[in-house]
Design a protein around this motif. Structure first.
Motif, PDB file in Angstrom:
ATOM      1  N   PRO A 139       0.833  -1.220   0.132  1.00 46.28           N
ATOM      2  CA  PRO A 139       0.084  -0.120  -0.077  1.00 46.28           C
ATOM      3  C   PRO A 139       0.936   1.292   0.033  1.00 46.28           C
ATOM      4  CG  PRO A 139      -0.395  -1.145   2.033  1.00 46.28           C
ATOM      5  CD  PRO A 139       0.507  -2.044   1.109  1.00 46.28           C
ATOM      6  N   ASP A 140       2.096   1.106   0.353  1.00 51.39           N
ATOM      7  CA  ASP A 140       3.251   2.216   0.449  1.00 51.39           C
ATOM      8  C   ASP A 140       3.574   2.395  -1.227  1.00 51.39           C
ATOM      9  OD1 ASP A 140       2.446   2.973   2.997  1.00 51.39           O
ATOM     10  OD2 ASP A 140       4.121   1.517   3.587  1.00 51.39           O
ATOM     11  N   LEU A 141       3.372   1.681  -1.901  1.00 47.94           N
ATOM     12  CA  LEU A 141       3.978   1.901  -3.268  1.00 47.94           C
ATOM     13  C   LEU A 141       3.724   3.174  -4.032  1.00 47.94           C
ATOM     14  CD1 LEU A 141       5.590  -0.419  -5.239  1.00 47.94           C
ATOM     15  CD2 LEU A 141       3.215  -0.746  -6.218  1.00 47.94           C
ATOM     16  N   TYR A 142       4.647   3.513  -4.800  1.00 46.57           N
ATOM     17  CA  TYR A 142       4.452   4.903  -5.646  1.00 46.57           C
ATOM     18  C   TYR A 142       3.826   4.382  -6.954  1.00 46.57           C
ATOM     19  CZ  TYR A 142       6.042   8.726  -2.551  1.00 46.57           C
ATOM     20  OH  TYR A 142       6.112   9.648  -1.723  1.00 46.57           O
ATOM     21  N   VAL A 143       2.860   4.700  -7.541  1.00 46.19           N
ATOM     22  CA  VAL A 143       2.366   4.394  -8.888  1.00 46.19           C
ATOM     23  C   VAL A 143       2.829   5.530  -9.727  1.00 46.19           C
ATOM     24  CG1 VAL A 143       0.576   3.810 -10.320  1.00 46.19           C
ATOM     25  CG2 VAL A 143       0.640   3.235  -7.762  1.00 46.19           C
ATOM     26  N   MET A 144       3.674   5.203 -10.908  1.00 46.67           N
ATOM     27  CA  MET A 144       3.960   6.093 -12.007  1.00 46.67           C
ATOM     28  C   MET A 144       2.904   6.325 -12.853  1.00 46.67           C
ATOM     29  SD  MET A 144       7.634   6.504 -14.097  1.00 46.67           S
ATOM     30  CE  MET A 144       8.778   6.499 -12.307  1.00 46.67           C
ATOM     31  N   VAL A 145       2.452   7.288 -13.135  1.00 44.05           N
ATOM     32  CA  VAL A 145       1.058   7.529 -14.117  1.00 44.05           C
ATOM     33  C   VAL A 145       1.504   8.659 -15.209  1.00 44.05           C
ATOM     34  CG1 VAL A 145      -0.283   7.137 -12.232  1.00 44.05           C
ATOM     35  CG2 VAL A 145       0.132   9.412 -12.631  1.00 44.05           C
ATOM     36  N   GLU A 165       4.007  11.461 -14.717  1.00 46.29           N
ATOM     37  CA  GLU A 165       5.424  11.521 -15.752  1.00 46.29           C
ATOM     38  C   GLU A 165       4.927  12.053 -17.017  1.00 46.29           C
ATOM     39  OE1 GLU A 165       7.427   7.485 -17.421  1.00 46.29           O
ATOM     40  OE2 GLU A 165       5.276   7.409 -17.642  1.00 46.29           O
ATOM     41  N   ILE A 166       6.128  12.750 -17.594  1.00 48.06           N
ATOM     42  CA  ILE A 166       5.789  13.093 -19.196  1.00 48.06           C
ATOM     43  C   ILE A 166       7.020  12.484 -19.882  1.00 48.06           C
ATOM     44  CG2 ILE A 166       4.700  15.222 -18.786  1.00 48.06           C
ATOM     45  CD1 ILE A 166       7.426  16.544 -18.987  1.00 48.06           C
ATOM     46  N   PHE A 167       7.019  12.454 -21.259  1.00 42.21           N
ATOM     47  CA  PHE A 167       7.874  11.732 -21.959  1.00 42.21           C
ATOM     48  C   PHE A 167       8.797  12.516 -22.773  1.00 42.21           C
ATOM     49  CE2 PHE A 167       4.907   8.783 -20.860  1.00 42.21           C
ATOM     50  CZ  PHE A 167       5.370   7.395 -20.709  1.00 42.21           C
ATOM     51  N   ALA A 168       9.886  12.161 -22.656  1.00 45.71           N
ATOM     52  CA  ALA A 168      11.170  13.087 -23.511  1.00 45.71           C
ATOM     53  C   ALA A 168      11.053  12.663 -24.946  1.00 45.71           C
ATOM     54  CB  ALA A 168      12.254  12.800 -22.981  1.00 45.71           C
ATOM     55  N   ASP A 169      10.583  11.401 -25.301  1.00 47.71           N
ATOM     56  CA  ASP A 169      10.682  10.995 -26.653  1.00 47.71           C
ATOM     57  C   ASP A 169       9.702  10.472 -27.118  1.00 47.71           C
ATOM     58  OD1 ASP A 169      10.053   8.591 -25.011  1.00 47.71           O
ATOM     59  OD2 ASP A 169      12.092   7.708 -25.277  1.00 47.71           O
ATOM     60  N   ILE A 219       4.348  17.517 -12.934  1.00 47.79           N
ATOM     61  CA  ILE A 219       5.203  16.669 -13.624  1.00 47.79           C
ATOM     62  C   ILE A 219       6.184  16.437 -12.499  1.00 47.79           C
ATOM     63  CG2 ILE A 219       7.257  17.072 -15.310  1.00 47.79           C
ATOM     64  CD1 ILE A 219       5.461  19.185 -16.766  1.00 47.79           C
ATOM     65  N   ASP A 220       6.555  15.243 -12.012  1.00 51.81           N
ATOM     66  CA  ASP A 220       7.340  14.826 -11.140  1.00 51.81           C
ATOM     67  C   ASP A 220       8.386  13.962 -11.837  1.00 51.81           C
ATOM     68  OD1 ASP A 220       5.528  15.317  -8.878  1.00 51.81           O
ATOM     69  OD2 ASP A 220       4.380  13.959  -9.556  1.00 51.81           O
ATOM     70  N   THR A 221       8.237  13.433 -12.914  1.00 51.77           N
ATOM     71  CA  THR A 221       9.418  12.622 -13.413  1.00 51.77           C
ATOM     72  C   THR A 221       9.288  12.497 -14.914  1.00 51.77           C
ATOM     73  OG1 THR A 221      10.201  10.366 -13.359  1.00 51.77           O
ATOM     74  CG2 THR A 221       7.857  10.636 -13.407  1.00 51.77           C
ATOM     75  N   ILE A 222      10.347  12.358 -15.712  1.00 47.26           N
ATOM     76  CA  ILE A 222      10.244  12.428 -17.116  1.00 47.26           C
ATOM     77  C   ILE A 222      11.120  10.966 -17.657  1.00 47.26           C
ATOM     78  CG2 ILE A 222      11.823  13.469 -19.099  1.00 47.26           C
ATOM     79  CD1 ILE A 222      11.993  16.093 -17.400  1.00 47.26           C
ATOM     80  N   CYS A 223      10.481  10.353 -18.688  1.00 52.29           N
ATOM     81  CA  CYS A 223      10.539   9.106 -19.061  1.00 52.29           C
ATOM     82  C   CYS A 223      11.477   9.242 -20.464  1.00 52.29           C
ATOM     83  CB  CYS A 223       9.285   8.365 -19.313  1.00 52.29           C
ATOM     84  SG  CYS A 223       9.821   6.624 -20.079  1.00 52.29           S
ATOM     85  N   MET A 224      12.639   8.282 -20.621  1.00 46.77           N
ATOM     86  CA  MET A 224      13.241   8.040 -21.804  1.00 46.77           C
ATOM     87  C   MET A 224      13.191   6.669 -22.071  1.00 46.77           C
ATOM     88  SD  MET A 224      14.773  10.786 -20.326  1.00 46.77           S
ATOM     89  CE  MET A 224      15.718  10.259 -19.294  1.00 46.77           C
ATOM     90  N   HIS A 225      12.637   6.104 -23.081  1.00 47.68           N
ATOM     91  CA  HIS A 225      12.469   4.573 -23.348  1.00 47.68           C
ATOM     92  C   HIS A 225      13.991   3.884 -23.776  1.00 47.68           C
ATOM     93  CE1 HIS A 225       8.048   5.741 -24.232  1.00 47.68           C
ATOM     94  NE2 HIS A 225       8.090   4.646 -23.774  1.00 47.68           N
ATOM     95  N   GLY A 226      14.300   3.178 -22.874  1.00 46.05           N
ATOM     96  CA  GLY A 226      15.649   2.458 -23.030  1.00 46.05           C
ATOM     97  C   GLY A 226      15.821   1.673 -24.286  1.00 46.05           C
ATOM     98  N   ASP A 227      14.592   1.406 -25.089  1.00 45.88           N
ATOM     99  CA  ASP A 227      14.861   0.478 -26.414  1.00 45.88           C
ATOM    100  C   ASP A 227      14.999   1.293 -27.702  1.00 45.88           C
ATOM    101  OD1 ASP A 227      11.855   1.145 -25.837  1.00 45.88           O
ATOM    102  OD2 ASP A 227      11.649   0.249 -27.541  1.00 45.88           O
ATOM    103  N   THR A 228      15.092   2.788 -27.257  1.00 49.48           N
ATOM    104  CA  THR A 228      15.214   3.471 -28.621  1.00 49.48           C
ATOM    105  C   THR A 228      16.898   3.722 -28.873  1.00 49.48           C
ATOM    106  OG1 THR A 228      15.101   5.473 -27.298  1.00 49.48           O
ATOM    107  CG2 THR A 228      13.323   4.737 -28.393  1.00 49.48           C
TER     108      THR A 228
END
Length: 255
Positions: A139-145, A165-169, A219-228
């Motif tokens: 129940p203390d888990l953070y959910v990234m949305v 979350e927002i996306f850089a790519d 905006i708490d976090t920015i995502c970069m996809h590792g597979d690109t």
């Protein structure tokens, strides 16, 4: 006042001898890692190795559950009964927790992958099913949305810890969802373009869509996809541009 933002990447997506992404270099740049749990990508050895590297680099560990879809890399939309979907999330989170413990770390957050993430960004009830299943375990888990979508409405309704979350790519539609990967321009490959748009979005506190629309967003976090192929270059460029704009890269929560 100095702003602070987390930098995350999806990783741990190699499978046996098939290598996907450059996780080792990414983990020297980012502050949070979303690690595949074996359903859409990854395997037990890759999970263990990636989590050990995350711990070594002081990077926050997240479970990254997806649909059972290795062939489609979790990007095929699958219709599953909600009770089965809930169990699929629980199963993957449990695996991640076990691997993280052995690596000397712990699973701090959860982020849904691929088509599962896209579908829950459109369907609040589906998002609640997935997130409630994970919160049953921790129940203390953070959910990234995905900021500004049905995912965020779901966690706000559940009253749990979350990071928006927002996306850089990735390019954005006017409803804050991501442009379909099948469309031209959906994935951003230019590191300088990605960096400039991330600085602009964080400074404005808004998602900037392909049409130029501004959508006010947490905006708490920015995502970069590792597979690109350009993932490491984009991550370096984004972090450097943020720091030049007096925006600090730091793992959430930020208070």
């Amino acid at each position: 006042m100095t702003q602070t933002v987390d930098l995350n990447a999806d990783m741990g997506e190699s499978y046996g001898p098939w290598i996907m992404g450059n996780d080792a270099d990414l983990l020297k740049i980012i502050t949070s890692a979303n690690i595949a749990c074996g359903f859409h990508a990854g395997d037990p050895d890759v999970m263990a190795q990636t989590m050990a590297l995350a711990v070594q680099n002081g990077v926050g560990i997240g479970a990254h559950p997806g649909f059972p879809d290795l062939r489609g890399f979790g990007r095929y939309r699958i219709q599953m009964p909600m009770d089965q979907l809930a169990n699929a999330v629980r199963y993957q989170l449990g695996a991640a927790q076990g691997m993280a413990k052995v690596a000397g770390g712990h699973v701090r957050h959860l982020k849904l992958h691929g088509a599962l993430g896209n579908m829950t960004s459109e369907d609040e009830e589906m998002a609640k099913v997935c997130y409630s299943a994970a919160l049953d375990i921790d129940p203390d888990l953070y959910v990234m949305v995905l900021a500004g979508t049905a995912q965020q409405r779901a966690v706000e309704g559940l009253g749990c810890n979350f990071a928006a979350e927002i996306f850089a790519d990735r390019a954005y539609n006017d409803d804050a969802t991501l442009v379909d990967r099948r469309l031209a321009g959906a994935v951003i490959h230019d590191a300088d373009v990605a960096a400039k748009r991330m600085v602009a979005m964080v400074q404005e506190g808004a998602i900037i869509t392909e049409s130029g629309k501004r959508i006010e967003a947490r905006i708490d976090t920015i995502c970069m996809h590792g597979d690109t192929p350009e993932a490491v270059e984009i991550a370096r460029s984004v972090r450097a541009a943020l720091e030049a704009a007096d925006i600090t890269a730091k793992a959430f929560p930020h208070g």
